[in-house]
Scaffold this motif. Structure first.
Motif, mmCIF file in Angstrom:
data_model
loop_
_atom_site.group_PDB
_atom_site.id
_atom_site.type_symbol
_atom_site.label_atom_id
_atom_site.label_comp_id
_atom_site.label_asym_id
_atom_site.label_seq_id
_atom_site.Cartn_x
_atom_site.Cartn_y
_atom_site.Cartn_z
ATOM 1 N N ARG A 164 0.819 -1.223 0.000
ATOM 2 C CA ARG A 164 0.000 0.000 0.000
ATOM 3 C C ARG A 164 0.851 1.271 0.000
ATOM 4 O O ARG A 164 0.397 2.330 -0.422
ATOM 5 C CB ARG A 164 -0.901 0.040 1.247
ATOM 6 N N VAL A 165 2.098 1.200 0.491
ATOM 7 C CA VAL A 165 2.928 2.414 0.560
ATOM 8 C C VAL A 165 4.035 2.402 -0.499
ATOM 9 O O VAL A 165 4.942 3.231 -0.478
ATOM 10 C CB VAL A 165 3.555 2.596 1.962
ATOM 11 N N ASP A 167 6.096 3.049 -3.808
ATOM 12 C CA ASP A 167 6.146 4.102 -4.844
ATOM 13 C C ASP A 167 6.362 3.481 -6.216
ATOM 14 O O ASP A 167 6.078 4.078 -7.248
ATOM 15 C CB ASP A 167 7.293 5.082 -4.517
ATOM 16 N N TYR A 187 -3.346 -4.092 -4.394
ATOM 17 C CA TYR A 187 -3.252 -3.136 -3.270
ATOM 18 C C TYR A 187 -2.330 -1.969 -3.591
ATOM 19 O O TYR A 187 -2.065 -1.124 -2.735
ATOM 20 C CB TYR A 187 -2.774 -3.857 -2.003
ATOM 21 N N VAL A 188 -1.852 -1.917 -4.809
ATOM 22 C CA VAL A 188 -0.973 -0.807 -5.209
ATOM 23 C C VAL A 188 -1.818 0.450 -5.371
ATOM 24 O O VAL A 188 -2.918 0.402 -5.926
ATOM 25 C CB VAL A 188 -0.274 -1.153 -6.540
ATOM 26 N N ARG A 189 -1.302 1.582 -4.857
ATOM 27 C CA ARG A 189 -2.079 2.835 -4.999
ATOM 28 C C ARG A 189 -2.221 3.201 -6.474
ATOM 29 O O ARG A 189 -1.299 2.956 -7.258
ATOM 30 C CB ARG A 189 -1.351 3.971 -4.258
ATOM 31 N N PRO A 190 -3.345 3.820 -6.841
ATOM 32 C CA PRO A 190 -3.502 4.276 -8.231
ATOM 33 C C PRO A 190 -2.331 5.180 -8.629
ATOM 34 O O PRO A 190 -1.864 5.984 -7.814
ATOM 35 C CB PRO A 190 -4.819 5.063 -8.199
ATOM 36 N N VAL A 192 0.728 4.354 -9.153
ATOM 37 C CA VAL A 192 2.068 3.814 -8.841
ATOM 38 C C VAL A 192 2.481 2.880 -9.982
ATOM 39 O O VAL A 192 1.714 1.982 -10.345
ATOM 40 C CB VAL A 192 2.035 3.039 -7.504
#
Ligand code: APR
Length: 230
Positions: A164-165, A167, A187-190, A192
Motif C-alpha cells: 500500500r505504501v 512508490d 493493493y498498489v495505490r492508483p 504507482v
C-alpha cells in the motif's frame, strides 16, 4: 527519504540459481503430488514423506547461490528503500544481502514446534534432515517452517501494508496463480508504476497499467534498472 521500491518475487527469480520452479516444464509439481508433500492433510497423513521432500529441497538449496537478479535487488538499495516480499522459501535473498525480506510461505532452512508456532529454530548446514521424531531444543516435536496448502498465510496483512505504501511495485518470476500472494497487485495505490518481469508472463488482464518485461529475472532487472535510471 528514498522512494519505496516493493518487489514481489516467486520461484522464477531463483530459476537462474538452478532451483526448480513449481509449474514450469519439469517443475516440482510435475514430479511430486503437491497435496501429499505440501499440504496440511498431506502432513497429517504422511509426515515422513513431507519431511523427506523438504530435506531434499534443503540439500539442493545449499548447493545453489544467489544469482544476478538477487544481486541487482541489493544494488537498488543504494537509491531505493527496497522491500522484498517473497513466496520463495529459499534463503537466496538473505544470502545476496537484501535488507528487508518478508517470507509469505515460510523458510526452508527453519523448523518450528508443532505445538507452538512461535517457537522456530534455524537448521545448520550439518543438520539439514528432519523426521517426524525431530525435537527442538525445547523438547517439542518439530515440523517444516513452511505454509502448507490449506493453511493461512500469517504474513499477508503485513505484506499488504507494505504494498500500500509502495512508490514502485515490481513482480518477478511468479505465475500469479496462488493467492493471497497473487492478489498483492490489487493493493498498489492508483498511479504507482507496476512492472512484471517474467519470460512467460501470466495474464494481467484486469490490472491497469502493468508494464510487462518479457525476460528472465536477471535480464529483466537490468532493463528495469535502466528504465529507473532515466
Ligand atoms: N526468470 C524469471 N521468471 C522465470 C524464470 C526466470 N529465469 N524461469 C521461469 N520463470 C517464471 C515462469 O514463467 C513462471 O511464471 O517463474 C514463474 C514460476 O511460476 P511457479 O512455478 O508457479 O512459481 P510461483 O509463482 O512462485 O508459485 C507460487 O505456489 O506451489 C506454491 O508455495 C508455492 O510459493 C509457491 C507458489
Amino acid at each position: 527519504m528514498k522512494p519505496k521500491l516493493v518487489v514481489s518475487t516467486g520461484a522464477g527469480i531463483s530459476a537462474e540459481s538452478g532451483i526448480r520452479t513449481f509449474r514450469d516444464a519439469d517443475g516440482l509439481w510435475e514430479n511430486y503430488p503437491v497435496m501429499q508433500v505440501a499440504s496440511a492433510d498431506g502432513f497429517r497423513a504422511n509426515p515422513e514423506l513431507v519431511h523427506k521432500f523438504y530435506n531434499e529441497r534443503r540439500h539442493q538449496l545449499i548447493n545453489a547461490q544467489p544469482n544476478e537478479a538477487h544481486r541487482i535487488l541489493v544494488e537498488l538499495e543504494k537509491d531505493y528503500d527496497v522491500y522484498v516480499i517473497t513466496q520463495n522459501v529459499d534463503d537466496l535473498h538473505e544470502r545476496a544481502g537484501s535488507s528487508k525480506i518478508l517470507h509469505l510461505h515460510g523458510e526452508l532452512m527453519k523448523i518450528r514446534s508443532i505445538s507452538d508456532p512461535d517457537y522456530i529454530e534455524s537448521l545448520d548446514i550439518e543438520h539439514l534432515d528432519t523426521t517426524p521424531a525431530t525435537r527442538g531444543r525445547n523438547g517439542d516435536l518439530m515440523r517444516p517452517h513452511i505454509v502448507f496448502f490449506q493453511e493461512a498465510v500469517p504474513a499477508i496483512e503485513e505484506a499488504i501494508d507494505i504494498v500500500r505504501v509502495a512508490d514502485i511495485f515490481v513482480v518477478i518470476g511468479t505465475s500469479l496463480v496462488v493467492y493471497p500472494a497473487a492478489g498483492l497487485l490489487h493493493y498498489v495505490r492508483p498511479g504507482v508504476p507496476v512492472y512484471y518481469i517474467d519470460p512467460n508472463p501470466a495474464s494481467t488482464a484486469g490490472i491497469p497499467d502493468v508494464h510487462v518485461i518479457k525476460a528472465t529475472a536477471s535480464r529483466g532487472l537490468r532493463e528495469l534498472r535502466e528504465i529507473l535510471e532515466k
